[in-house]
Design an enzyme around this catalytic site. Structure first.
Site, PDB file in Angstrom:
ATOM      1  N   ASP A 177      54.301 130.035  18.221  1.00 44.33           N
ATOM      2  CA  ASP A 177      55.536 129.261  18.190  1.00 44.33           C
ATOM      3  C   ASP A 177      56.123 129.309  16.782  1.00 44.33           C
ATOM      4  O   ASP A 177      55.404 129.216  15.784  1.00 44.33           O
ATOM      5  CB  ASP A 177      55.249 127.813  18.599  1.00 44.33           C
ATOM      6  CG  ASP A 177      56.519 127.058  18.963  1.00 44.33           C
ATOM      7  OD1 ASP A 177      56.691 126.727  20.154  1.00 44.33           O
ATOM      8  OD2 ASP A 177      57.341 126.809  18.057  1.00 44.33           O
ATOM      9  N   ILE A 178      57.439 129.423  16.704  1.00 45.85           N
ATOM     10  CA  ILE A 178      58.095 129.553  15.409  1.00 45.85           C
ATOM     11  C   ILE A 178      58.093 128.232  14.622  1.00 45.85           C
ATOM     12  O   ILE A 178      58.241 128.241  13.398  1.00 45.85           O
ATOM     13  CB  ILE A 178      59.548 130.084  15.607  1.00 45.85           C
ATOM     14  CG1 ILE A 178      60.048 130.778  14.350  1.00 45.85           C
ATOM     15  CG2 ILE A 178      60.496 128.977  16.051  1.00 45.85           C
ATOM     16  CD1 ILE A 178      61.315 131.575  14.565  1.00 45.85           C
ATOM     17  N   ASN A 207      56.698 121.711  29.284  1.00 43.51           N
ATOM     18  CA  ASN A 207      57.842 120.804  29.328  1.00 43.51           C
ATOM     19  C   ASN A 207      58.788 121.215  30.451  1.00 43.51           C
ATOM     20  O   ASN A 207      59.058 122.408  30.631  1.00 43.51           O
ATOM     21  CB  ASN A 207      58.597 120.840  27.990  1.00 43.51           C
ATOM     22  CG  ASN A 207      57.775 120.262  26.853  1.00 43.51           C
ATOM     23  OD1 ASN A 207      57.076 119.270  27.041  1.00 43.51           O
ATOM     24  ND2 ASN A 207      57.843 120.883  25.688  1.00 43.51           N
ATOM     25  N   VAL A 251      63.914 126.100  26.071  1.00 43.40           N
ATOM     26  CA  VAL A 251      64.015 127.501  26.496  1.00 43.40           C
ATOM     27  C   VAL A 251      63.698 127.549  27.992  1.00 43.40           C
ATOM     28  O   VAL A 251      62.591 127.163  28.410  1.00 43.40           O
ATOM     29  CB  VAL A 251      63.043 128.406  25.708  1.00 43.40           C
ATOM     30  CG1 VAL A 251      63.191 129.849  26.176  1.00 43.40           C
ATOM     31  CG2 VAL A 251      63.304 128.301  24.201  1.00 43.40           C
ATOM     32  N   HIS A 310      57.078 128.265  30.246  1.00 43.24           N
ATOM     33  CA  HIS A 310      56.088 128.615  29.214  1.00 43.24           C
ATOM     34  C   HIS A 310      55.096 127.479  29.050  1.00 43.24           C
ATOM     35  O   HIS A 310      55.428 126.311  29.213  1.00 43.24           O
ATOM     36  CB  HIS A 310      56.763 128.919  27.873  1.00 43.24           C
ATOM     37  CG  HIS A 310      57.707 127.862  27.401  1.00 43.24           C
ATOM     38  ND1 HIS A 310      58.994 127.758  27.881  1.00 43.24           N
ATOM     39  CD2 HIS A 310      57.564 126.861  26.497  1.00 43.24           C
ATOM     40  CE1 HIS A 310      59.602 126.746  27.293  1.00 43.24           C
ATOM     41  NE2 HIS A 310      58.754 126.166  26.453  1.00 43.24           N
ATOM     42  N   HIS A 356      52.557 125.671  26.385  1.00 42.43           N
ATOM     43  CA  HIS A 356      52.209 125.504  24.974  1.00 42.43           C
ATOM     44  C   HIS A 356      50.694 125.306  24.874  1.00 42.43           C
ATOM     45  O   HIS A 356      50.129 124.481  25.598  1.00 42.43           O
ATOM     46  CB  HIS A 356      52.846 124.235  24.396  1.00 42.43           C
ATOM     47  CG  HIS A 356      54.339 124.230  24.357  1.00 42.43           C
ATOM     48  ND1 HIS A 356      55.057 124.407  23.189  1.00 42.43           N
ATOM     49  CD2 HIS A 356      55.268 124.055  25.335  1.00 42.43           C
ATOM     50  CE1 HIS A 356      56.353 124.314  23.448  1.00 42.43           C
ATOM     51  NE2 HIS A 356      56.509 124.107  24.745  1.00 42.43           N
TER      52      HIS A 356
HETATM   53  P1  5GP Z   1      60.200 123.926  24.846  1.00 38.75           P
HETATM   54  O1  5GP Z   1      60.776 122.909  23.900  1.00 38.75           O
HETATM   55  O2  5GP Z   1      61.276 124.614  25.661  1.00 38.75           O
HETATM   56  O3  5GP Z   1      59.076 123.427  25.672  1.00 38.75           O
HETATM   57  O4  5GP Z   1      59.540 125.025  23.927  1.00 38.75           O
HETATM   58  C1  5GP Z   1      60.247 126.045  23.312  1.00 38.75           C
HETATM   59  C2  5GP Z   1      59.486 126.453  22.095  1.00 38.75           C
HETATM   60  O5  5GP Z   1      59.995 127.685  21.623  1.00 38.75           O
HETATM   61  C3  5GP Z   1      59.605 125.453  20.922  1.00 38.75           C
HETATM   62  O6  5GP Z   1      58.325 124.934  20.596  1.00 38.75           O
HETATM   63  C4  5GP Z   1      60.222 126.306  19.804  1.00 38.75           C
HETATM   64  O7  5GP Z   1      59.687 125.999  18.531  1.00 38.75           O
HETATM   65  C5  5GP Z   1      59.905 127.716  20.227  1.00 38.75           C
HETATM   66  N1  5GP Z   1      60.845 128.698  19.741  1.00 38.75           N
HETATM   67  C6  5GP Z   1      62.195 128.567  19.697  1.00 38.75           C
HETATM   68  N2  5GP Z   1      62.756 129.694  19.208  1.00 38.75           N
HETATM   69  C7  5GP Z   1      61.728 130.544  18.941  1.00 38.75           C
HETATM   70  C8  5GP Z   1      61.675 131.884  18.417  1.00 38.75           C
HETATM   71  O8  5GP Z   1      62.676 132.526  18.103  1.00 38.75           O
HETATM   72  N3  5GP Z   1      60.447 132.438  18.287  1.00 38.75           N
HETATM   73  C9  5GP Z   1      59.298 131.772  18.631  1.00 38.75           C
HETATM   74  N4  5GP Z   1      58.146 132.405  18.446  1.00 38.75           N
HETATM   75  N5  5GP Z   1      59.306 130.516  19.137  1.00 38.75           N
HETATM   76  C10 5GP Z   1      60.508 129.920  19.289  1.00 38.75           C
END
Ligand code: 5GP
Length: 116
Positions: A30-31, A88, A97, A101, A103
């Protein structure tokens, strides 16, 4: 394949630190890590926006995401101390996103959660 950020990572259009890949699954760091280890496990070939969009036919794929996360945690030495997996779903969970996915959070004691 999904036209999301993660679709672009699968197609190698944007870089990511990939830590695991097989026929169906890609895993990358994760970034914006929320724990010392924060890895995302995603399906490569099926465009599932959220867990709520998944069908019974996709149960095996979702299970393989879980098992891939567990295998990775074990291989990195986190199984004994433990770790967390989170998926999530939509707004109240903060999903950003819309490509399903999982985590994996590991590497330190994690705060309890569940309250708004
Ligand atoms: P969500 O909030 O949808 O459950 O998780 C999306 C995750 O994607 C977040 O934890 C966010 O930090 C990660 N993320 C967003 N943009 C990028 C990216 O460009 N690269 C990577 N590796 N992770 C990302």
């Amino acid at each position: 394949m999904s036209d999301t950020l993660f679709g672009r990572i699968i197609r190698r259009e944007i870089p990511a630190t990939i830590v695991y890949e097989d026929e169906d699954i890609l895993a990358f760091k994760d970034i914006a890590p929320q724990a010392p280890v924060h890895v995302l496990f995603i399906p490569k070939h099926e465009a599932i926006p959220t867990l709520d969009d998944a069908t019974p036919a996709q149960a095996g794929l979702l299970g393989r995401l879980m098992l891939a996360a567990a295998a990775y945690a074990r291989s990195e030495g986190f199984a004994e101390d433990g770790y967390r997996v989170v998926m999530n779903c939509r707004e109240h969970a903060g999903q950003t996103v819309f490509h399903v996915h999982l985590h994996l959070l590991a590497g330190a004691p994690l705060g309890h959660f569940g309250t708004p």
